[in-house]
Design a protein around this motif. Structure first.
Motif, mmCIF file in Angstrom:
data_model
loop_
_atom_site.group_PDB
_atom_site.id
_atom_site.type_symbol
_atom_site.label_atom_id
_atom_site.label_comp_id
_atom_site.label_asym_id
_atom_site.label_seq_id
_atom_site.Cartn_x
_atom_site.Cartn_y
_atom_site.Cartn_z
ATOM 1 N N LEU A 1 3.977 -3.097 -12.864
ATOM 2 C CA LEU A 1 4.598 -2.367 -11.757
ATOM 3 C C LEU A 1 5.801 -3.144 -11.228
ATOM 4 N N ASP A 2 6.851 -2.402 -10.884
ATOM 5 C CA ASP A 2 8.033 -3.014 -10.268
ATOM 6 C C ASP A 2 7.902 -2.857 -8.762
ATOM 7 N N MET A 3 7.491 -3.932 -8.105
ATOM 8 C CA MET A 3 7.202 -3.870 -6.680
ATOM 9 C C MET A 3 8.298 -4.549 -5.864
ATOM 10 N N PRO A 4 8.463 -4.129 -4.605
ATOM 11 C CA PRO A 4 9.467 -4.777 -3.755
ATOM 12 C C PRO A 4 9.057 -6.211 -3.435
ATOM 13 N N GLY A 5 10.019 -7.010 -3.045
ATOM 14 C CA GLY A 5 9.724 -8.395 -2.679
ATOM 15 C C GLY A 5 10.097 -9.364 -3.785
ATOM 16 N N PRO A 6 10.112 -10.660 -3.456
ATOM 17 C CA PRO A 6 10.515 -11.676 -4.438
ATOM 18 C C PRO A 6 9.537 -11.769 -5.608
ATOM 19 N N LYS A 7 10.077 -11.853 -6.804
ATOM 20 C CA LYS A 7 9.251 -11.925 -8.012
ATOM 21 C C LYS A 7 9.024 -13.395 -8.372
ATOM 22 N N VAL A 8 8.191 -14.037 -7.586
ATOM 23 C CA VAL A 8 7.852 -15.447 -7.797
ATOM 24 C C VAL A 8 6.337 -15.612 -7.709
ATOM 25 N N VAL A 9 5.822 -16.607 -8.423
ATOM 26 C CA VAL A 9 4.389 -16.907 -8.384
ATOM 27 C C VAL A 9 4.021 -17.434 -7.001
ATOM 28 N N THR A 10 3.022 -16.825 -6.368
ATOM 29 C CA THR A 10 2.630 -17.200 -5.002
ATOM 30 C C THR A 10 1.405 -18.103 -4.953
ATOM 31 N N LEU A 11 0.714 -18.245 -6.080
ATOM 32 C CA LEU A 11 -0.608 -18.887 -6.097
ATOM 33 C C LEU A 11 -0.608 -20.277 -5.491
ATOM 34 N N TRP A 12 0.325 -21.109 -5.901
ATOM 35 C CA TRP A 12 0.244 -22.530 -5.534
ATOM 36 C C TRP A 12 0.561 -22.755 -4.062
ATOM 37 N N ASP A 13 1.575 -22.058 -3.545
ATOM 38 C CA ASP A 13 1.869 -22.172 -2.113
ATOM 39 C C ASP A 13 0.712 -21.627 -1.288
ATOM 40 N N ARG A 14 0.092 -20.555 -1.775
ATOM 41 C CA ARG A 14 -1.038 -19.981 -1.056
ATOM 42 C C ARG A 14 -2.210 -20.965 -1.015
ATOM 43 N N LEU A 15 -2.477 -21.615 -2.131
ATOM 44 C CA LEU A 15 -3.551 -22.617 -2.156
ATOM 45 C C LEU A 15 -3.252 -23.761 -1.195
ATOM 46 N N ARG A 16 -2.009 -24.225 -1.175
ATOM 47 C CA ARG A 16 -1.657 -25.325 -0.264
ATOM 48 C C ARG A 16 -1.807 -24.893 1.195
ATOM 49 N N ASN A 17 -1.356 -23.685 1.489
ATOM 50 C CA ASN A 17 -1.467 -23.183 2.862
ATOM 51 C C ASN A 17 -2.931 -23.018 3.270
ATOM 52 N N TRP A 18 -3.750 -22.479 2.369
ATOM 53 C CA TRP A 18 -5.167 -22.286 2.682
ATOM 54 C C TRP A 18 -5.886 -23.622 2.845
ATOM 55 N N PHE B 1 0.836 -1.205 0.000
ATOM 56 C CA PHE B 1 0.000 0.000 0.000
ATOM 57 C C PHE B 1 0.868 1.252 0.000
ATOM 58 N N GLU B 2 1.894 1.276 0.861
ATOM 59 C CA GLU B 2 2.753 2.456 0.954
ATOM 60 C C GLU B 2 3.523 2.682 -0.345
ATOM 61 N N HIS B 3 3.988 1.592 -0.965
ATOM 62 C CA HIS B 3 4.710 1.714 -2.233
ATOM 63 C C HIS B 3 3.781 2.240 -3.325
ATOM 64 N N GLY C 1 2.715 -23.531 -17.703
ATOM 65 C CA GLY C 1 3.382 -23.880 -18.949
ATOM 66 C C GLY C 1 4.268 -22.770 -19.477
ATOM 67 N N PRO C 2 4.789 -22.954 -20.692
ATOM 68 C CA PRO C 2 5.712 -21.969 -21.273
ATOM 69 C C PRO C 2 5.063 -20.621 -21.579
ATOM 70 N N HIS C 3 3.727 -20.588 -21.645
ATOM 71 C CA HIS C 3 3.044 -19.334 -21.981
ATOM 72 C C HIS C 3 2.710 -18.497 -20.748
ATOM 73 N N GLN C 4 3.062 -18.997 -19.565
ATOM 74 C CA GLN C 4 2.723 -18.263 -18.345
ATOM 75 C C GLN C 4 3.414 -16.898 -18.336
ATOM 76 N N ARG C 5 2.637 -15.862 -18.061
ATOM 77 C CA ARG C 5 3.167 -14.501 -17.942
ATOM 78 C C ARG C 5 3.123 -14.111 -16.472
ATOM 79 N N MET C 6 4.225 -13.670 -15.923
ATOM 80 C CA MET C 6 4.229 -13.270 -14.519
ATOM 81 C C MET C 6 4.219 -11.753 -14.409
ATOM 82 N N GLY C 7 3.490 -11.240 -13.434
ATOM 83 C CA GLY C 7 3.463 -9.810 -13.178
ATOM 84 C C GLY C 7 2.945 -9.570 -11.771
ATOM 85 N N PHE C 8 2.904 -8.305 -11.389
ATOM 86 C CA PHE C 8 2.359 -7.983 -10.073
ATOM 87 C C PHE C 8 0.842 -7.960 -10.180
ATOM 88 N N CYS C 9 0.179 -8.887 -9.496
ATOM 89 C CA CYS C 9 -1.256 -9.108 -9.653
ATOM 90 C C CYS C 9 -2.038 -8.613 -8.443
#
Length: 359
Positions: A144-161, A90-92, A195-203
């Motif tokens: 947007l170029d945001m602070p923090g690791p630029k990795v997909v979080t979806l799958w770990d988040r689903l497992r944790n939830w 939010f602050e960024h 897959g190879p077509h995956q596009r990563m960004g700040f979501c």
């Protein structure tokens, strides 16, 4: 999920003392405020993670007074996201001219500048002109170029939830929602969709209409509420936005979803084409078709994401919303859509669906 407008009801008792002190300090700096302690507190309807209030004061001129927004963090919702990360985001955003300015913080919430724009309604998402603005803004958001690791979080988040949902559920609930089967689906989806077509960004990861604001004169879009924001596959973010078109949180039954309102193929193609072309390059037909299909596949991840969110919310959140029925509909839609999108990949269980939800 974000907040929407409601009728005026003064609920000053809901504003913590620390927040009131900050509000009075802010108001005392404004010459036209009659009494910095005379808060008008207006709950904003539709918040399903936090309590959100519009605050204003009587002014000497009788015209529109200064307004701010107070956000009180929901109890127990830290299970969904890291609050410190959300505040940093939010602050960024605030410093970079995205979203509202941060005006103050207190132990269980914050005060934000009021955005003089209207929150979208459910039908706005289907308006072609508004949808085009959203597509362009979303592309800008993803870049947007945001602070923090630029990795997909979806799958770990689903497992944790899923782990949290299993811990909170009764055995009957876990069985009813087929949580053991969902456990097998998460790695399968990760394998099939990454897959190879995956596009990563700040979501944003929660692009429902209540989190999108439109300034009518300038036709500018502001995306707000970043609790769930993170780096992710942009296909997931677009898919999630499409799924939100089935919802209307301003009805007497805000938990009921109507998938007849899900956008058709041409509407999805149009959004994706506008999204891809907004940065100046005209996409090829194959690029558009590939992204449309990838987005459609990611709706499966969206259904699991918000289905698990609903189960957990039922156990940790006091907000008046039928989280369990909402979760049931999301999971039902997952099992309905899965054969069409994944074919015979994996071995889904025999799921019995009933006719209670609007699909």
């Amino acid at each position: 999920m974000g907040a929407m407008e409601n009728a005026i009801v003064n609920r000053e008792d809901r504003i913590p003392a620390e927040a009131r002190e900050i509000l009075q300090s802010l108001a005392s700096q404004w010459d036209d405020v009659v009494d910095s302690k005379a808060l008008q507190v207006i709950p904003l309807k539709g918040a399903m993670t936090n309590e959100v209030f519009e605050i204003k004061w009587p002014s000497r001129t009788g015209e529109l007074s200064h307004k701010v927004v107070v956000r009180i963090y929901g109890e127990g919702v830290e299970v969904f996201f890291d609050r410190d990360n959300e505040i940093r985001t939010f602050e960024h955003m605030s410093k970079n001219g995205q979203g509202p300015r941060l005006l103050g913080r207190f132990p269980n919430g914050r005060i934000e500048a009021f955005i003089h724009a209207r929150t979208l309604s459910a039908c706005d998402l289907r308006d072609p002109d508004t949808s085009a603005l959203i597509a362009s803004k979303l592309k800008e958001f993803h870049e947007l170029d945001m602070p923090g690791p630029k990795v997909v979080t979806l799958w770990d988040r689903l497992r944790n939830w899923l782990s949290t949902a299993k811990r909170l559920c009764t055995p009957e609930e876990a069985n009813s929602f087929q949580l053991d089967s969902i456990e097998n689906e998460i790695p399968l989806l990760e394998r099939e969709l990454s897959g190879p077509h995956q596009r990563m960004g700040f979501c944003h990861n929660d692009l429902q209409y209540g989190n999108i604001m439109l300034e009518e004169k300038s036709k500018s879009i502001t995306i707000i509420d970043y609790e769930y924001a993170s780096y992710n596959a942009v296909q997931f973010d677009i898919a999630n936005h499409f799924c939100e078109m089935a919802a209307d949180y301003h009805t007497d039954t805000p938990h009921i979803l109507d998938y007849s309102k899900y956008p058709g193929l041409e509407e999805r193609r149009r959004f994706v084409c506008l999204y891809l072309s907004s940065s100046g390059n005209q996409p090829t037909h194959s690029e558009v078709e590939q992204l449309v299909q990838d987005v459609e596949n990611y709706t499966l991840a969206s259904h699991l994401f918000w289905g698990l969110w609903g189960i957990i919310s039922e156990h940790v959140n006091e907000i008046d919303f039928d989280y369990m029925e909402y979760a049931r509909q999301r999971f039902q839609q997952y099992w309905i859509s899965r054969p069409k999108l994944l074919g015979s990949v994996g071995s889904p269980p025999d799921i019995v669906t009933d006719g209670n939800c609007a699909v």
